[in-house]
Scaffold this motif. Structure first.
Motif, PDB file in Angstrom:
ATOM      1  N   VAL A  36       1.023  -1.253  -0.069  1.00 57.16           N
ATOM      2  CA  VAL A  36      -0.116   0.146   0.118  1.00 57.16           C
ATOM      3  C   VAL A  36       0.879   1.163   0.009  1.00 57.16           C
ATOM      4  N   SER A  37       0.307   2.330  -0.570  1.00 54.61           N
ATOM      5  CA  SER A  37       0.829   3.609  -0.461  1.00 54.61           C
ATOM      6  C   SER A  37       0.149   4.400   0.775  1.00 54.61           C
ATOM      7  N   ALA A  38       0.817   5.688   0.983  1.00 57.71           N
ATOM      8  CA  ALA A  38       0.035   6.580   1.975  1.00 57.71           C
ATOM      9  C   ALA A  38      -1.325   7.183   1.395  1.00 57.71           C
ATOM     10  N   ALA A  39      -1.873   7.425   2.158  1.00 58.60           N
ATOM     11  CA  ALA A  39      -3.111   8.095   1.798  1.00 58.60           C
ATOM     12  C   ALA A  39      -3.114   9.140   0.668  1.00 58.60           C
ATOM     13  N   HIS A  47      -4.841  17.288   0.191  1.00 59.64           N
ATOM     14  CA  HIS A  47      -3.343  16.975   0.180  1.00 59.64           C
ATOM     15  C   HIS A  47      -3.090  15.553   0.389  1.00 59.64           C
ATOM     16  N   LYS A  48      -1.881  15.219  -0.239  1.00 56.22           N
ATOM     17  CA  LYS A  48      -1.224  13.884  -0.158  1.00 56.22           C
ATOM     18  C   LYS A  48      -0.701  13.675   1.171  1.00 56.22           C
ATOM     19  N   LEU A  49      -1.121  12.705   1.951  1.00 62.52           N
ATOM     20  CA  LEU A  49      -0.356  12.483   3.141  1.00 62.52           C
ATOM     21  C   LEU A  49       1.258  12.435   3.298  1.00 62.52           C
ATOM     22  N   THR A  50       1.909  12.291   2.159  1.00 60.80           N
ATOM     23  CA  THR A  50       3.299  12.113   1.878  1.00 60.80           C
ATOM     24  C   THR A  50       3.704  13.560   1.697  1.00 60.80           C
ATOM     25  N   ASP A  51       2.925  14.477   1.065  1.00 61.51           N
ATOM     26  CA  ASP A  51       3.236  15.646   0.995  1.00 61.51           C
ATOM     27  C   ASP A  51       3.506  16.545   2.444  1.00 61.51           C
ATOM     28  N   GLY A 115       3.885   7.378   6.247  1.00 61.56           N
ATOM     29  CA  GLY A 115       2.557   7.670   5.586  1.00 61.56           C
ATOM     30  C   GLY A 115       2.199   6.226   5.119  1.00 61.56           C
ATOM     31  N   GLU A 116       3.039   5.509   4.361  1.00 65.95           N
ATOM     32  CA  GLU A 116       2.758   3.909   4.100  1.00 65.95           C
ATOM     33  C   GLU A 116       2.623   2.923   5.311  1.00 65.95           C
ATOM     34  N   TYR A 117       3.629   3.413   6.217  1.00 70.83           N
ATOM     35  CA  TYR A 117       3.586   2.474   7.228  1.00 70.83           C
ATOM     36  C   TYR A 117       2.220   2.531   8.055  1.00 70.83           C
ATOM     37  N   GLY A 169       4.585   0.332   1.161  1.00 71.87           N
ATOM     38  CA  GLY A 169       5.454   0.713   0.056  1.00 71.87           C
ATOM     39  C   GLY A 169       6.564   1.816   0.387  1.00 71.87           C
ATOM     40  N   PHE A 170       7.225   1.914  -0.502  1.00 72.43           N
ATOM     41  CA  PHE A 170       8.272   3.236  -0.553  1.00 72.43           C
ATOM     42  C   PHE A 170       9.171   3.514   0.150  1.00 72.43           C
ATOM     43  N   TYR A 171       9.624   2.416   1.240  1.00 68.52           N
ATOM     44  CA  TYR A 171      10.800   2.477   2.007  1.00 68.52           C
ATOM     45  C   TYR A 171      11.340   1.063   2.227  1.00 68.52           C
ATOM     46  N   SER A 183      12.362   7.193  -4.606  1.00 70.00           N
ATOM     47  CA  SER A 183      11.877   8.610  -4.890  1.00 70.00           C
ATOM     48  C   SER A 183      10.566   8.546  -5.083  1.00 70.00           C
ATOM     49  N   ARG A 184       9.961   9.673  -5.130  1.00 70.32           N
ATOM     50  CA  ARG A 184       8.392   9.930  -5.071  1.00 70.32           C
ATOM     51  C   ARG A 184       7.962   8.832  -5.945  1.00 70.32           C
ATOM     52  N   GLY A 185       6.594   8.212  -5.486  1.00 69.13           N
ATOM     53  CA  GLY A 185       5.878   7.283  -6.441  1.00 69.13           C
ATOM     54  C   GLY A 185       6.567   5.869  -6.123  1.00 69.13           C
ATOM     55  N   GLY A 186       7.531   5.788  -5.325  1.00 72.75           N
ATOM     56  CA  GLY A 186       8.410   4.376  -5.095  1.00 72.75           C
ATOM     57  C   GLY A 186       7.634   3.057  -4.730  1.00 72.75           C
ATOM     58  N   SER A 187       6.270   3.405  -4.020  1.00 75.10           N
ATOM     59  CA  SER A 187       5.651   2.222  -3.623  1.00 75.10           C
ATOM     60  C   SER A 187       5.511   1.046  -4.976  1.00 75.10           C
ATOM     61  N   ASP A 188       5.380   1.686  -6.095  1.00 79.82           N
ATOM     62  CA  ASP A 188       5.362   0.823  -7.185  1.00 79.82           C
ATOM     63  C   ASP A 188       6.585  -0.075  -7.232  1.00 79.82           C
ATOM     64  N   ILE A 189       7.789   0.265  -6.785  1.00 82.76           N
ATOM     65  CA  ILE A 189       9.023  -0.491  -6.757  1.00 82.76           C
ATOM     66  C   ILE A 189       8.534  -1.529  -5.719  1.00 82.76           C
TER      67      ILE A 189
HETATM   68  N1  ASP Z   1       3.596   8.086  -0.818  1.00 89.54           N
HETATM   69  C1  ASP Z   1       4.818   8.290  -1.863  1.00 89.54           C
HETATM   70  C2  ASP Z   1       4.526   9.222  -2.880  1.00 89.54           C
HETATM   71  O1  ASP Z   1       3.428  10.187  -2.493  1.00 89.54           O
HETATM   72  C3  ASP Z   1       5.083   7.019  -2.564  1.00 89.54           C
HETATM   73  C4  ASP Z   1       3.932   6.175  -3.366  1.00 89.54           C
HETATM   74  O2  ASP Z   1       2.733   6.720  -3.087  1.00 89.54           O
HETATM   75  O3  ASP Z   1       4.217   5.456  -4.287  1.00 89.54           O
HETATM   76  O4  ASP Z   1       5.415   9.500  -3.562  1.00 89.54           O
END
Ligand code: ASP
Length: 439
Positions: A36-39, A47-51, A115-117, A169-171, A183-189
């Motif tokens: 999962v990603s952060a909210a 707002h995105k939680l990560t932001d 956020g993802e935790y 995800g993400f870390y 890097s941002r969007g890294g939960s895909d990885i």
């Molecule tokens: N939460 C992180 C971001 O916004 C990672 C992700 O969602 O993939 O970049």
């Protein structure tokens, strides 16, 4: 048969989205692993939680009280918990995090990883799955690259697939125990690594669109989704500006020949896009273009010199100048006595005059010009190869629309046709190409 699923920020935005995720997981017993990603945003001004987490860290750095932002973050998660009726005592963890934060004992990476935790903690409780912390299995080496062997072994060891697993995800973790994010969007990885570690049969990447679209929907009205795309085509489309998956996603799954299926959490019945090494047959044999993508703001350095075609080493000299300035060359079409070097304008801006004077000195061209505000558009399609008439159709359509083509390039694999046009013609070119091939 195992499906590893990854849900992006919009699929985790509120309790309603958690319910949809649960329905998707419950609908297929092969979906045993959930990353999962952060909210994400609940509505466009949200707002995105990560932001918010990055913002929180900036507050601390500048000595500003982070309480209002921190409270926004915690209340998003507590709201989801309470709406889902979960008995998860998160308050203590939030309090402890805040205290360490105020003492400046939390690194930026650790803070944003929360956020993802917390997403994963909540989702694990909601699905009654095992929570496996990515700090316990995604292991970075000191050079910042994931040590796949160690990571895969660690996940295999810990994951209780029969029960079901939720992973943030993400870390991951550095050898010294510190948390490090991608890097941002890294939960895909993370999803791709989990799929590869567990030898999944498919990696489902759930988002808020019904697959990868054939063109940018901000430019082309209601573009169709791509049913099937190869890894190579996807690479071309992403390189040319299509925003699909995080760059590092493909490699771990491609290595193990695991297909990726992009799906829509808000329309789970849609088949989405299937990404594979190759396809035996194709869903629509008359469709030659898989997708169209493009980017603006390139610069072309154009040089010509009589007899250049017979001179040895000219291209090397030109490219050496760019290499010395650490500028990556995107395309390099040439004629007999002329060379075009296409680079991102942002990359060359600060050293353009040095680059030009060095080319002048090393190559001594007859003419040396720079054209700015160039857009590059790629029409990508594996079925284009060795098929006459595709580029004819493409150029005819652009000619009819009165669009002047500034550059033409085709990769040797015939997987793409790349066009340079003026920035001002960018959107119209995308629309003309889309309409002439799809409608
Ligand atoms: N939460 C992180 C971001 O916004 C990672 C992700 O969602 O993939 O970049």
């Amino acid at each position: 048969m195992l499906k590893v699923t990854k849900f992006g920020g919009s699929s985790m935005a509120d309790a309603g989205q958690y319910r949809k995720v649960k329905e998707i997981i419950d609908a297929d017993s092969r979906r045993r692993v959930v990353v999962v990603s952060a909210a994400g945003k609940r509505f466009s001004a949200d707002h995105k939680l990560t932001d918010l987490l990055y913002l929180c860290h900036a507050h601390i750095q500048y000595g500003v009280d982070c309480t209002p932002v921190f409270d926004m973050i915690t209340s998003r998660y507590l709201e989801i918990r309470d709406e889902l009726g979960l008995q998860l005592p998160l308050e203590e963890e939030f309090q402890e995090l805040k205290e360490r934060l105020q003492k400046k004992k939390v690194s930026q990476d650790e803070l944003v990883s929360r956020g993802e935790y917390f997403s994963a903690k909540l989702m694990a409780a909601y699905l009654d799955f095992q929570f496996v912390d990515s700090a316990d299995w995604v292991k970075f080496s000191t050079d910042g690259v994931v040590n796949k062997e160690e990571s895969y072994a660690a996940l295999k060891n810990q994951a209780d697939i029969a029960r079901g697993v939720v992973i943030p995800g993400f870390y991951g973790v550095m050898p010294n125990g510190e948390i490090k994010t991608f890097s941002r969007g890294g939960s895909d990885i993370t999803g791709a690594l989990a799929a590869a570690a567990l030898d999944a049969n498919v990696y489902e990447n759930w988002t808020d669109v019904s697959g990868i679209l054939m063109a940018d929907p901000r430019i082309v009205n209601d573009p169709q989704p791509i049913p099937e795309v190869t890894y190579d085509e996807l690479r071309e489309l992403s390189y040319s500006g299509a925003q699909v998956l995080h760059e590092g996603t493909i490699f771990p799954v491609r290595e193990k020949n695991i297909p990726i299926n992009i799906r829509n959490t808000n329309a789970p019945e849609d088949p989405g896009t299937m990404i594979k090494e190759s396809f035996d047959s194709t869903s629509d044999p008359n469709r030659f273009i898989t997708g169209i993508a493009g980017k603006k703001d390139f610069s072309i350095i154009a040089l010509s010199k009589r007899g250049l075609g017979n001179e040895v080493g000219v291209l090397r000299k030109v490219l050496s100048v760019l290499e010395r300035h650490h500028i990556s060359v995107d395309y390099c079409p040439n004629g007999i006595d002329s060379v075009f070097v296409v680079v991102a304008s942002s990359a060359i801006e600060s050293c353009l005059y040095n680059v030009l004077s060095e080319i002048q000195r090393d190559v001594q061209p007859d003419t040396l010009q720079v054209y700015n505000e160039i857009a590059v558009i790629a029409a990508v399609g594996r079925r284009m190869a060795f098929r006459p008439g595709i580029s004819g159709k493409l150029f005819a359509a652009l000619g009819e629309a009165g669009i002047n083509i500034r550059m033409i390039n085709q990769g040797p694999s015939e997987l793409n046709i790349i066009l340079g046009v003026d920035n001002k013609d960018f959107a119209e070119t995308m629309r003309v190409l889309y309409n002439s091939f799809v409608k």
